[in-house]
Design an enzyme around this catalytic site. Structure first.
Site, short mmCIF file in Angstrom:
data_model
loop_
_atom_site.label_atom_id
_atom_site.label_comp_id
_atom_site.label_asym_id
_atom_site.label_seq_id
_atom_site.Cartn_x
_atom_site.Cartn_y
_atom_site.Cartn_z
N LYS A 1 -11.38 28.83 -21.49
CA LYS A 1 -10.81 27.49 -21.69
C LYS A 1 -11.71 26.43 -21.05
O LYS A 1 -11.80 26.33 -19.84
CB LYS A 1 -9.41 27.38 -21.07
CG LYS A 1 -8.71 26.12 -21.54
CD LYS A 1 -7.55 25.71 -20.68
CE LYS A 1 -7.86 24.57 -19.77
NZ LYS A 1 -8.40 23.35 -20.37
N GLU B 1 -13.52 28.82 -7.62
CA GLU B 1 -14.61 27.98 -7.13
C GLU B 1 -14.09 26.56 -7.14
O GLU B 1 -13.90 25.97 -8.20
CB GLU B 1 -15.83 28.13 -8.02
CG GLU B 1 -16.40 29.54 -7.95
CD GLU B 1 -17.57 29.74 -8.89
OE1 GLU B 1 -18.26 28.77 -9.22
OE2 GLU B 1 -17.77 30.89 -9.30
N CYS C 1 -19.61 19.71 -7.35
CA CYS C 1 -18.73 20.30 -6.34
C CYS C 1 -19.44 20.42 -5.00
O CYS C 1 -18.85 20.22 -3.95
CB CYS C 1 -18.24 21.66 -6.80
SG CYS C 1 -19.59 22.75 -7.27
N GLU D 1 -12.23 14.75 -1.37
CA GLU D 1 -13.30 14.81 -2.36
C GLU D 1 -13.16 13.63 -3.33
O GLU D 1 -12.12 13.47 -3.97
CB GLU D 1 -13.21 16.13 -3.14
CG GLU D 1 -14.36 16.32 -4.10
CD GLU D 1 -14.22 17.59 -4.93
OE1 GLU D 1 -13.12 17.85 -5.45
OE2 GLU D 1 -15.22 18.32 -5.05
#
Ligand code: NAD
Length: 496
Positions: free
Chosen positions: A180, A255, A289, A390
């Site tokens: 996906k 992750e 990331c 973040e």
């Protein structure tokens, strides 16, 4: 350079067929540089997801792929890599139009994707397994087998590369997959699946469902027919996936996000440190990331370093990714633009001092896209949200330190633990500090390079498990102990 002449009509790929959503629902895919429609993507739901899982399950159980000799699986992987190379120009352009990133960065992604397939093609044909000298008359050994049906769920920041980091090892190991992509950036995934079809991958081995994470992704994480879910994305989504996967104790790899420290000591090569700091935070618009989104500067060099850093950051050429001179593209979507701008506001309200950027760029036609200036905050403290959370955009926050111990404490002072960098010309100090970092990916005197050979993943709330390298293959394999009796006669433990 070819340009897109028509709106692409994307489809899902289930059991070897290209299909639209059953209810005909579609999602507009927008070029974030100018707001133009580039594709229409089907919005799949539960029914399509279950069909894809069913196809992957049947195909896995048939052994058609999992029992294929590894040299044959490797041939498929190499053929996929060759096709990626052949179509690199087209796929890189589509990636840029879909995601926004500069074309040269998309080109690197496509080349890395091809290299990743080749890397796992090589690895899967290597000698494998272990044997043990145990007490006679037994012979003990270990073999590795595919996990089964793997659900692979990826984000929008490196749409092709994040997909391939999962698809290549999952297929190499002999699993079947339901993949996906992000609903925001599905274009390159469809190109990749066209390649999987072209190389003749057996039906049902690789399936792709498009649609919202809370429906398609959640079903993939929950389904009892799925053996493993490998997810890359935000930490909050990772938490949801862990919960959803608990029903059948699915194997999981996560992750997740980061807020990675980049520590520069006064004895560093300053030009190198500045250069790498810029790459660390502005590459891919900061939508990385592992971005070095916190710069930790030794106090004695702080002011001079910032002055030179700002000077360089202000010269970064922001523009449409498809233009060759562009060095930083737009953010991926309007929604994400709003998120990043809101963090810039939060930073100002928290009392951090803006020394570079901080604004959306709207002049000269930029108002149709989602452009933000390279942004730098100084005078922060560790409690600020812009230091802890973040932002996932071109926003750098700077923290000051006096001693090595303070640098280490600040660096480790968030919930994340994905990456870390250290700049110093003192080799012993570099290694000493890196060994104290609670982070899975680290660099000394550099920031950012990744390698197919080296494991990728985080400590703490940056995830579970590792992608890439031998570790990445292990995530898609089970380990089976086999014990063979070489002297078949009763053991005689019970006397009567
Ligand atoms: P996201 O978590 O919103 O979405 C990622 C994927 O998960 C998408 O395909 C989405 O549709 C799906 N999803 C959403 N909700 C779901 C649910 N409840 N169940 C199952 N699937 C669901 O992340 P994003 O905004 O697309 O990407 C940005 C995030 O990804 C950042 O936090 C970034 O740090 C992280 N990221 C991590 C890595 C890494 O290697 N550690 C790499 C790239 C991006």
């Amino acid at each position: 350079m070819p340009v897109l002449t028509e709106v692409l009509n994307l489809k899902m790929y289930i059991n070897g067929d290209w299909v639209q959503a059953e209810d005909g629902k579609v999602n507009d895919i927008i070029n974030p540089a100018n707001g133009e429609l580039i594709a229409k993507a089907p919005t799949g739901g539960l029914s399509e997801t279950r069909q894809a899982i069913g196809a992957a399950r049947r195909t896995f159980d048939s052994g058609e792929w999992s029992e294929l000799p590894t040299v044959e699986r490797a041939q498929y992987l190499r053929a996929i890599a060759d096709k990626l190379d052949e179509k690199a120009e087209e796929i890189a352009l589509l990636e840029t139009l879909d995601q926004g990133k500069p074309l040269n960065e998309s080109e690197i992604d496509v080349a890395d994707a091809a290299a990743c397939f080749r890397y796992y093609a090589g690895m899967i044909t290597q000698p494998d397994g272990q044997t043990f000298h145990v007490a006679d008359p037994m012979q003990a050994m270990v073999v590795r087998e595919p996990v089964g049906v793997c659900a692979l769920i990826v984000p929008w920041n490196f749409p092709l590369l994040m997909s391939v980091w999962k698809i290549a090892p999952a297929l190499a190991a002999g699993n079947t997959i339901v993949f996906k992509p992000s609903e925001v950036t599905p274009v390159s995934a469809m190109k990749l699946f066209e390649i999987l079809e072209e190389v003749g991958l057996p039906k049902g081995v690789a399936n792709m469902v498009l649609g919202p994470g809370r429906v398609v992704g959640n079903e993939l994480a929950e389904s009892d027919l799925v053996d493993k879910v490998s997810f890359t994305g935000g930490t909050e989504t990772g938490r949801n996936i862990m919960k959803a996967a608990a029903g059948n104790i699915k194997k999981i790899s996560l992750e997740l996000g980061g807020k990675s420290p980049n520590i520069v000591f006064a004895d560093a090569d300053i030009e190198t440190a500045i250069d790498c700091t810029l790459i660390g935070i502005f590459f891919n618009q900061g939508e990385v990331c592992s971005a070095g989104s916190r710069l930790l500067l030794e106090e004695s060099i702080h002011d001079e370093f910032i002055e030179r850093l700002v000077e360089r950051a202000q010269k970064i050429v922001v523009g449409q990714g498809k233009d060759r001179e562009t060095e930083m593209g737009p953010l991926v979507s309007k929604q994400h633009l709003e998120k990043v701008l809101s963090y810039i506001e939060i930073g100002k309200q928290e009392g951090a001092r803006l020394v570079c950027g901080g604004n959306r760029i709207t002049e000269n036609g930029f108002d149709k896209g989602y452009f933000v200036e390279p942004t730098i905050f100084v005078d922060t403290n560790p409690d600020m949200r812009i230091v802890q959370e973040e932002i996932f955009g071109p926003v750098l926050v700077v923290q000051k330190f006096k001693t090595e111990a303070e640098a280490i404490e600040l660096a480790n002072g968030t919930a994340f633990g994905l990456a870390a960098g250290v700049f110093t010309q003192d080799g012993a100090k570099g290694l000493r500090v890196i060994k104290k970092m609670r982070a899975g990916i680290t660099w000394v005197n550099n920031y950012g390079p990744t390698y197919n050979e080296a494991p990728w993943g985080g400590y703490k709330q940056s995830g579970i498990g590792r992608g890439l390298g031998t570790f990445g293959l292990d995530e898609f394999m089970e380990v089976k102990q086999i014990n063979i009796n070489l002297n078949v006669e009763p053991v005689g433990w019970y006397k009567n």
